[in-house]
Design a protein around this motif. Structure first.
Motif, PDB file in Angstrom:
ATOM      1  N   ILE A   1      -8.431  -0.086  -7.367  1.00 37.49           N
ATOM      2  CA  ILE A   1      -7.885  -0.396  -5.682  1.00 37.49           C
ATOM      3  C   ILE A   1      -9.633  -1.999  -5.894  1.00 37.49           C
ATOM      4  CG2 ILE A   1      -8.792  -0.151  -3.167  1.00 37.49           C
ATOM      5  CD1 ILE A   1      -7.177   2.659  -3.994  1.00 37.49           C
TER       6      ILE A   1
ATOM      7  N   ILE B   1      -4.470  -3.593  -4.211  1.00 37.92           N
ATOM      8  CA  ILE B   1      -4.361  -2.394  -5.133  1.00 37.92           C
ATOM      9  C   ILE B   1      -3.502  -3.332  -5.951  1.00 37.92           C
ATOM     10  CG2 ILE B   1      -2.599  -0.541  -4.978  1.00 37.92           C
ATOM     11  CD1 ILE B   1      -3.235   0.218  -2.192  1.00 37.92           C
TER      12      ILE B   1
ATOM     13  N   VAL C   1      -5.363   2.415   2.383  1.00 39.01           N
ATOM     14  CA  VAL C   1      -6.850   1.335   1.950  1.00 39.01           C
ATOM     15  C   VAL C   1      -5.894   0.701   3.288  1.00 39.01           C
ATOM     16  CG1 VAL C   1      -5.986  -0.765   0.298  1.00 39.01           C
ATOM     17  CG2 VAL C   1      -5.787   1.435  -0.252  1.00 39.01           C
TER      18      VAL C   1
ATOM     19  N   ALA D   1     -11.597   1.491   1.125  1.00 37.91           N
ATOM     20  CA  ALA D   1     -10.312   2.135   0.595  1.00 37.91           C
ATOM     21  C   ALA D   1     -11.489   4.129   0.591  1.00 37.91           C
ATOM     22  CB  ALA D   1     -10.213   2.621  -0.909  1.00 37.91           C
TER      23      ALA D   1
END
Ligand code: F6R
Length: 615
Positions: free
Chosen positions: A184, A193, A218, A223
């Motif tokens: 991420i 991502i 996210v 996140a």
């Protein structure tokens, strides 16, 4: 294998996702797709074949949104087709999923979902996931809760990203087992991502990696990570130091060509900062191993797949000679199924460029369960293998994009040499003078590699390729430490040029393969001037006595071999344990030139994937 890229933020999502997928093309795939949240609903575009087909489709049917997920699929369940391409949608079209991995129990899940009235549109195992999410979706828990519940049904490794138009500000990513990574990327007011770092490296260097059984929500603000059991997690934020420029092809025609030619530099990077040349000592920064533990090992087991396994066969010579520890080498795919004898006195060394090869990871799990010390030699920073290990030796050779491994092979050889020296220090297995000599030998290596790669430009390889690229069979012979190099040379040729090639220990030739020798099967012979040189020369004589064609890899200045072999490629004289680092380079170049002449897709050979995340 399959690639995933997701984006949420203020910018147009489609170009970012497509561009990221392009950077993952090297992983191998046979269809591609994207889902974009646009004006409150989800637009999906999917296409078979190369990403350029998807790009053309997007030009005809554009999408416009700020949240999207894309996928390149490498077929496992169901042939490459538009229907089977990801993303997959539920019946409402409001939830979509992309997945890497395999749902091992998908048949039973599919049957029970069909019994509940779900109608499947594809032959994939992935579609069960989107229906399970749809089944469990409730406004109070939202998408994250539905994903968590859905994953509870799955057997086998999966990495997924889901999105829904009902919550158009978030992507939900989750990881179950070892189905490839989930990185991420944390940007400024935007998040990314990716299944592999190069996809998003141009946007951010700050990354979180999901561990097994973790889920992340996210948004453009970052996140929130939890375990699949709902425990909050404070993930480590890694700063990735790779230079995105080094992942570009530059003046080279193919990534593989670039990666072959940059080996003098990549070897320097592998060695840099780890050796005190004056003191004759080696430092491995990520190997927290005490002398006591190092002395407790009664053997080492090297486990890897493909090219990395051949590297391990060379490493066996290094570890046995320098660290005086008995070594066994096995394929990850074999090791895991033979109930191997391992305990806390075993050092397991895994070698994996990607750090995500599922069979290699399974071997590590086996080792972990039995108390072994896990050391891994890895290129991809933050990959699963690196995270699972007690000690890591990074290859530091930069991103390897060509599917056929080249610079990672030579860097992993050097890493094993460093490991052998490091263990020798801790176990006192050789004296300081001998160690100093080995360290001095290493210091010369990048310069020798540079000389070899600059020498005689390409002409010798071009001439040989011109002459032999239509041949259908090749035999590669090597002996001692160069036998694994013969295996690697044959693998390079077959995987990128689709010519059948076999690697063989030279001494075994007369026990069978000699029957094949004729004018139609060139024999590539590794014959540097080492302790088995005379034996190799006698193999050359035996091939010639049967009208075979010999292409010899020999030491510079060896005039004798020229009188025996039909063609000779020379390499600089090098210390015996390091010769394979050089002797493999002509084989890489030969395979490359042959593949080019055959019009093959050098960087993405058919049916192959860069990181093999399925069994
Ligand atoms: C061949 C090749 C493969 C890989 C193998 C293991 O050129 O690249 O044989 O070596 O799939 O991959 P890693 O090293 O990523 O575990």
């Amino acid at each position: 294998m399959c690639g995933i890229v997701g984006y949420v933020g203020p910018r147009a999502a489609t170009p970012i996702v497509v561009n990221g997928l392009q950077r993952l093309e090297y992983r191998g795939y046979d269809s591609a797709g994207i889902a974009v949240v646009q004006n409150g609903s989800i637009e999906v575009r999917r296409e078979v074949g190369k990403l350029s087909n998807l790009v053309n489709l997007l030009a005809e049917q554009p999408t416009n949104g700020h949240l999207a997920v894309g996928h390149t699929r490498w077929a496992t369940h169901g042939k490459p087709s538009q229907q089977n391409a990801h993303p997959h949608r539920d019946a409402s079209g409001e939830i979509v999923v992309v997945q890497n991995g395999i749902v091992e129990n998908f048949r039973e899940l599919r049957e029970s979902l069909q019994a509940e009235g779900f109608e499947f549109q594809s032959e994939t195992d992935t579609e069960v996931i989107v229906f399970l999410i749809a089944l469990h979706y409730a406004p109070e828990g939202g998408l994250a809760e539905a994903v968590r519940k859905a994953l509870g049904y799955l057997k086998g490794p999966s990495a997924i990203v889901a999105l829904t138009s009902r919550e158009p500000d978030k992507l939900v990513a989750a990881r179950l087992g070892n189905a490839g990574g989930v990185a991420i990327g944390l940007g400024d007011g935007e998040s990314f991502i990716a299944s592999d770092i190069p996809a998003i490296l141009e946007h951010t260097r700050r990354m979180i990696f999901l561990e097994d059984r973790q889920l992340a929500v996210v948004t453009r603000d970052g996140a929130i990570v939890q375990t699949l059991d709902g425990q909050a997690v404070r993930p480590e934020v890694h700063e990735i130091s790779w230079d995105p420029i080094s992942a570009a092809k530059g003046e080279y025609r193919h990534f593989m060509q670039k990666e072959i030619f940059e080996q003098a530099r990549s070897l320097t990077d592998t060695i840099r900062g780890r050796v005190d040349f004056a003191a004759g000592e080696v430092y491995l920064e990520d190997m927290p191993l005490t002398a006591e533990r190092a002395r407790s090992f009664d053997r080492a087991v090297i486990v890897a797949c493909g090219t990395s396994a051949y590297s391990g066969l060379v490493g066996k010579f290094m570890l046995e000679k320098i660290a005086r520890i008995p070594v066994e080498v096995d394929y990850g795919s074999e090791f895991r199924y033979r109930d191997p004898i391992i305990d806390e006195r075993t050092l397991i060394v895994t070698i994996t460029q990607s750090g995500e090869t599922v069979d290699t990871l399974a071997a590590m799990e086996e080792g972990r369960a039995k108390g072994a010390y896990l050391c891994s030699i890895v290129n991809v920073i933050g990959s699963q293998a690196a995270r699972m290990s007690d000690g890591v030796i990074y290859m530091h050779c930069g991103p390897e994009i060509g599917v056929a491994s080249t610079k990672a092979f030579t860097s992993s050889l050097v890493d094993q040499y460093l490991l052998a020296l490091f263990l020798a220090q801790l176990r006192d297995s050789i004296g300081p003078l001998a160690r100093q000599k080995l360290v001095d030998d290493l210091a010369r290596l990048p310069e020798l590699a540079g000389r070899l790669l600059d020498a005689d430009a390409n002409t010798v390889y071009e001439d040989l390729a011109e002459r032999f690229h239509r041949y259908r069979n090749f035999l590669y012979l090597g002996r001692g430490i160069n036998y694994p190099v013969a295996l690697e040379g044959a693998l390079k040729l077959k995987e990128i040029s689709y010519i059948h090639a076999e690697g063989y220990p030279a001494g075994e030739m007369k026990h069978g393969p000699i029957a094949l020798i004729d004018r139609d099967m060139p024999v590539v012979t590794l014959a540097p001037q080492d302790e088995v040189y005379d034996k190799m020369v006698s193999q050359v004589e035996q091939v010639k006595a049967r009208s075979g064609i010999v292409i010899a890899i020999a030491t510079e200045g060896d005039e004798f071999i020229r009188s025996r072999a039909d063609h000779v490629i020379t390499i600089p004289a090098a210390p015996p344990l390091l010769t394979p680092v050089l002797s493999v380079m002509p084989l890489q170049r030969l395979a490359y030139e042959m593949a080019v002449r055959r019009g093959a897709d050098v960087d993405q050979p058919r049916n192959l994937a860069k990181s093999v995340t399925v069994e």
